[in-house]
Design a protein around this motif. Structure first.
Motif, PDB file in Angstrom:
ATOM      1  N   ASN A   1      -1.540  65.287 -32.452  1.00 59.74           N
ATOM      2  CA  ASN A   1      -2.700  66.004 -31.917  1.00 59.74           C
ATOM      3  C   ASN A   1      -2.369  67.350 -31.285  1.00 59.74           C
ATOM      4  OD1 ASN A   1      -5.098  64.143 -32.283  1.00 59.74           O
ATOM      5  ND2 ASN A   1      -3.518  62.779 -31.486  1.00 59.74           N
ATOM      6  N   ILE A   2      -1.292  67.972 -31.703  1.00 56.00           N
ATOM      7  CA  ILE A   2      -0.904  69.248 -31.107  1.00 56.00           C
ATOM      8  C   ILE A   2      -1.991  70.306 -31.295  1.00 56.00           C
ATOM      9  CG2 ILE A   2       0.433  70.132 -33.064  1.00 56.00           C
ATOM     10  CD1 ILE A   2       1.379  70.377 -29.332  1.00 56.00           C
ATOM     11  N   LEU A   3      -2.671  70.304 -32.420  1.00 51.92           N
ATOM     12  CA  LEU A   3      -3.761  71.274 -32.620  1.00 51.92           C
ATOM     13  C   LEU A   3      -4.962  70.944 -31.751  1.00 51.92           C
ATOM     14  CD1 LEU A   3      -3.511  71.906 -36.456  1.00 51.92           C
ATOM     15  CD2 LEU A   3      -2.638  73.301 -34.573  1.00 51.92           C
ATOM     16  N   THR A   4      -5.182  69.666 -31.503  1.00 49.83           N
ATOM     17  CA  THR A   4      -6.249  69.261 -30.579  1.00 49.83           C
ATOM     18  C   THR A   4      -5.965  69.834 -29.199  1.00 49.83           C
ATOM     19  OG1 THR A   4      -6.687  67.233 -31.802  1.00 49.83           O
ATOM     20  CG2 THR A   4      -7.374  67.277 -29.490  1.00 49.83           C
ATOM     21  N   TYR A   5      -4.719  69.715 -28.760  1.00 54.64           N
ATOM     22  CA  TYR A   5      -4.348  70.268 -27.458  1.00 54.64           C
ATOM     23  C   TYR A   5      -4.570  71.778 -27.412  1.00 54.64           C
ATOM     24  CZ  TYR A   5      -2.004  65.836 -26.355  1.00 54.64           C
ATOM     25  OH  TYR A   5      -1.716  64.527 -26.099  1.00 54.64           O
ATOM     26  N   ALA A   6      -4.243  72.459 -28.483  1.00 62.33           N
ATOM     27  CA  ALA A   6      -4.444  73.912 -28.529  1.00 62.33           C
ATOM     28  C   ALA A   6      -5.922  74.251 -28.402  1.00 62.33           C
ATOM     29  CB  ALA A   6      -3.876  74.494 -29.822  1.00 62.33           C
ATOM     30  N   ARG A   7      -6.765  73.512 -29.087  1.00 57.43           N
ATOM     31  CA  ARG A   7      -8.212  73.762 -29.022  1.00 57.43           C
ATOM     32  C   ARG A   7      -8.746  73.482 -27.625  1.00 57.43           C
ATOM     33  NH1 ARG A   7     -11.385  70.755 -33.378  1.00 57.43           N
ATOM     34  NH2 ARG A   7     -12.939  72.363 -32.968  1.00 57.43           N
ATOM     35  N   VAL A   8      -8.325  72.371 -27.028  1.00 56.33           N
ATOM     36  CA  VAL A   8      -8.759  72.011 -25.670  1.00 56.33           C
ATOM     37  C   VAL A   8      -8.325  73.091 -24.684  1.00 56.33           C
ATOM     38  CG1 VAL A   8      -8.279  70.381 -23.791  1.00 56.33           C
ATOM     39  CG2 VAL A   8      -8.861  69.516 -26.060  1.00 56.33           C
ATOM     40  N   LEU A   9      -7.091  73.529 -24.795  1.00 59.81           N
ATOM     41  CA  LEU A   9      -6.569  74.539 -23.882  1.00 59.81           C
ATOM     42  C   LEU A   9      -7.297  75.870 -24.039  1.00 59.81           C
ATOM     43  CD1 LEU A   9      -4.439  74.462 -21.699  1.00 59.81           C
ATOM     44  CD2 LEU A   9      -2.775  75.245 -23.363  1.00 59.81           C
TER      45      LEU A   9
ATOM     46  N   ILE B   1     -14.366  68.376 -30.072  1.00 63.17           N
ATOM     47  CA  ILE B   1     -12.920  68.230 -30.221  1.00 63.17           C
ATOM     48  C   ILE B   1     -12.451  66.789 -30.050  1.00 63.17           C
ATOM     49  CG2 ILE B   1     -10.659  68.935 -29.323  1.00 63.17           C
ATOM     50  CD1 ILE B   1     -12.020  71.559 -28.402  1.00 63.17           C
ATOM     51  N   LEU B   2     -12.966  66.112 -29.019  1.00 62.74           N
ATOM     52  CA  LEU B   2     -12.439  64.793 -28.672  1.00 62.74           C
ATOM     53  C   LEU B   2     -13.349  63.638 -29.057  1.00 62.74           C
ATOM     54  CD1 LEU B   2     -11.070  65.678 -25.128  1.00 62.74           C
ATOM     55  CD2 LEU B   2      -9.787  65.515 -27.272  1.00 62.74           C
ATOM     56  N   GLY B   3     -14.589  63.929 -29.405  1.00 67.00           N
ATOM     57  CA  GLY B   3     -15.518  62.855 -29.733  1.00 67.00           C
ATOM     58  C   GLY B   3     -16.005  62.097 -28.516  1.00 67.00           C
ATOM     59  N   CYS B   4     -15.877  62.695 -27.329  1.00 67.22           N
ATOM     60  CA  CYS B   4     -16.353  62.095 -26.082  1.00 67.22           C
ATOM     61  C   CYS B   4     -17.700  62.724 -25.743  1.00 67.22           C
ATOM     62  CB  CYS B   4     -15.391  62.387 -24.933  1.00 67.22           C
ATOM     63  SG  CYS B   4     -13.761  61.700 -25.150  1.00 67.22           S
ATOM     64  N   ASP B   5     -18.724  61.911 -25.577  1.00 63.39           N
ATOM     65  CA  ASP B   5     -20.068  62.428 -25.340  1.00 63.39           C
ATOM     66  C   ASP B   5     -20.457  62.304 -23.871  1.00 63.39           C
ATOM     67  OD1 ASP B   5     -22.726  63.143 -25.292  1.00 63.39           O
ATOM     68  OD2 ASP B   5     -23.256  61.957 -27.060  1.00 63.39           O
ATOM     69  N   PRO B   6     -20.486  63.420 -23.146  1.00 64.41           N
ATOM     70  CA  PRO B   6     -20.856  63.391 -21.730  1.00 64.41           C
ATOM     71  C   PRO B   6     -22.287  62.913 -21.490  1.00 64.41           C
ATOM     72  CG  PRO B   6     -19.882  65.498 -22.296  1.00 64.41           C
ATOM     73  CD  PRO B   6     -20.092  64.757 -23.568  1.00 64.41           C
ATOM     74  N   ASP B   7     -23.154  63.051 -22.479  1.00 63.97           N
ATOM     75  CA  ASP B   7     -24.525  62.570 -22.309  1.00 63.97           C
ATOM     76  C   ASP B   7     -24.589  61.045 -22.302  1.00 63.97           C
ATOM     77  OD1 ASP B   7     -25.547  65.154 -22.121  1.00 63.97           O
ATOM     78  OD2 ASP B   7     -25.871  65.294 -24.292  1.00 63.97           O
ATOM     79  N   LYS B   8     -23.622  60.404 -22.918  1.00 65.64           N
ATOM     80  CA  LYS B   8     -23.586  58.938 -22.942  1.00 65.64           C
ATOM     81  C   LYS B   8     -22.815  58.379 -21.751  1.00 65.64           C
ATOM     82  CE  LYS B   8     -24.116  58.519 -27.891  1.00 65.64           C
ATOM     83  NZ  LYS B   8     -23.498  58.173 -29.160  1.00 65.64           N
TER      84      LYS B   8
ATOM     85  N   HIS C   1     -18.330  77.464 -26.262  1.00 64.45           N
ATOM     86  CA  HIS C   1     -18.777  76.173 -25.746  1.00 64.45           C
ATOM     87  C   HIS C   1     -18.102  75.851 -24.423  1.00 64.45           C
ATOM     88  CE1 HIS C   1     -20.729  75.843 -29.458  1.00 64.45           C
ATOM     89  NE2 HIS C   1     -19.944  75.019 -30.100  1.00 64.45           N
ATOM     90  N   ASP C   2     -18.831  75.131 -23.562  1.00 66.08           N
ATOM     91  CA  ASP C   2     -18.227  74.673 -22.315  1.00 66.08           C
ATOM     92  C   ASP C   2     -17.543  73.329 -22.562  1.00 66.08           C
ATOM     93  OD1 ASP C   2     -20.206  72.712 -22.389  1.00 66.08           O
ATOM     94  OD2 ASP C   2     -21.254  73.434 -20.619  1.00 66.08           O
ATOM     95  N   TRP C   3     -16.954  72.762 -21.528  1.00 63.41           N
ATOM     96  CA  TRP C   3     -16.189  71.527 -21.693  1.00 63.41           C
ATOM     97  C   TRP C   3     -17.047  70.403 -22.251  1.00 63.41           C
ATOM     98  CZ3 TRP C   3     -16.681  66.588 -19.988  1.00 63.41           C
ATOM     99  CH2 TRP C   3     -17.582  66.346 -18.956  1.00 63.41           C
ATOM    100  N   ARG C   4     -18.318  70.345 -21.878  1.00 65.06           N
ATOM    101  CA  ARG C   4     -19.189  69.258 -22.337  1.00 65.06           C
ATOM    102  C   ARG C   4     -19.372  69.311 -23.860  1.00 65.06           C
ATOM    103  NH1 ARG C   4     -22.368  66.545 -18.835  1.00 65.06           N
ATOM    104  NH2 ARG C   4     -24.048  66.475 -20.359  1.00 65.06           N
ATOM    105  N   GLU C   5     -19.693  70.471 -24.357  1.00 67.20           N
ATOM    106  CA  GLU C   5     -19.860  70.623 -25.808  1.00 67.20           C
ATOM    107  C   GLU C   5     -18.525  70.451 -26.530  1.00 67.20           C
ATOM    108  OE1 GLU C   5     -23.163  73.883 -26.619  1.00 67.20           O
ATOM    109  OE2 GLU C   5     -21.802  74.445 -24.984  1.00 67.20           O
ATOM    110  N   ALA C   6     -17.487  71.047 -25.948  1.00 68.26           N
ATOM    111  CA  ALA C   6     -16.164  70.974 -26.568  1.00 68.26           C
ATOM    112  C   ALA C   6     -15.640  69.545 -26.590  1.00 68.26           C
ATOM    113  CB  ALA C   6     -15.196  71.887 -25.832  1.00 68.26           C
TER     114      ALA C   6
END
Length: 95
Positions: free
Chosen positions: A25-33, A54-61, A45-50
């Motif tokens: 997931n090195i590219l995932t880390y680059a995108r997150v950073l 990027i991570l498939g984590c939904d802050p709305d849920k 995008h802000d962290w919520r959208e990102a």
């Protein structure tokens, strides 16, 4: 084009060693950073959208879980780009 988020480890308390998850997931880390440090490579995008993109984590849920996941990946990305970089390049996993 849809992006498949990375499978995330259940335990987000990463060790001070390079893991197979890190290598995969090195590219995932680059995108997150990029998002965390304001480089906004995914259209401002802000962290919520990102976190969804990027991570498939939904802050709305489940915002607390999504935030923990986001923060853990930002921290891990920062660790890899500093302390973990020599271990990552060496390919020995820190062992």
């Amino acid at each position: 084009m849809s992006v498949t988020p990375p499978a995330r480890p259940e335990d987000l308390d990463f060790p001070n060693a390079i893991t197979p998850y890190d290598r995969a997931n090195i590219l995932t880390y680059a995108r997150v950073l990029d998002v965390a440090e304001g480089r906004d490579i995914i259209d401002g995008h802000d962290w919520r959208e990102a976190s969804i993109i990027i991570l498939g984590c939904d802050p709305d849920k489940d915002e607390p879980a999504a935030r923990r996941c986001w923060d853990a990946h930002v921290a891990r990305a920062r660790w890899i780009t500093t302390e973990g970089l020599p271990l990552f390049i060496a390919g020995d996993g820190g062992r």
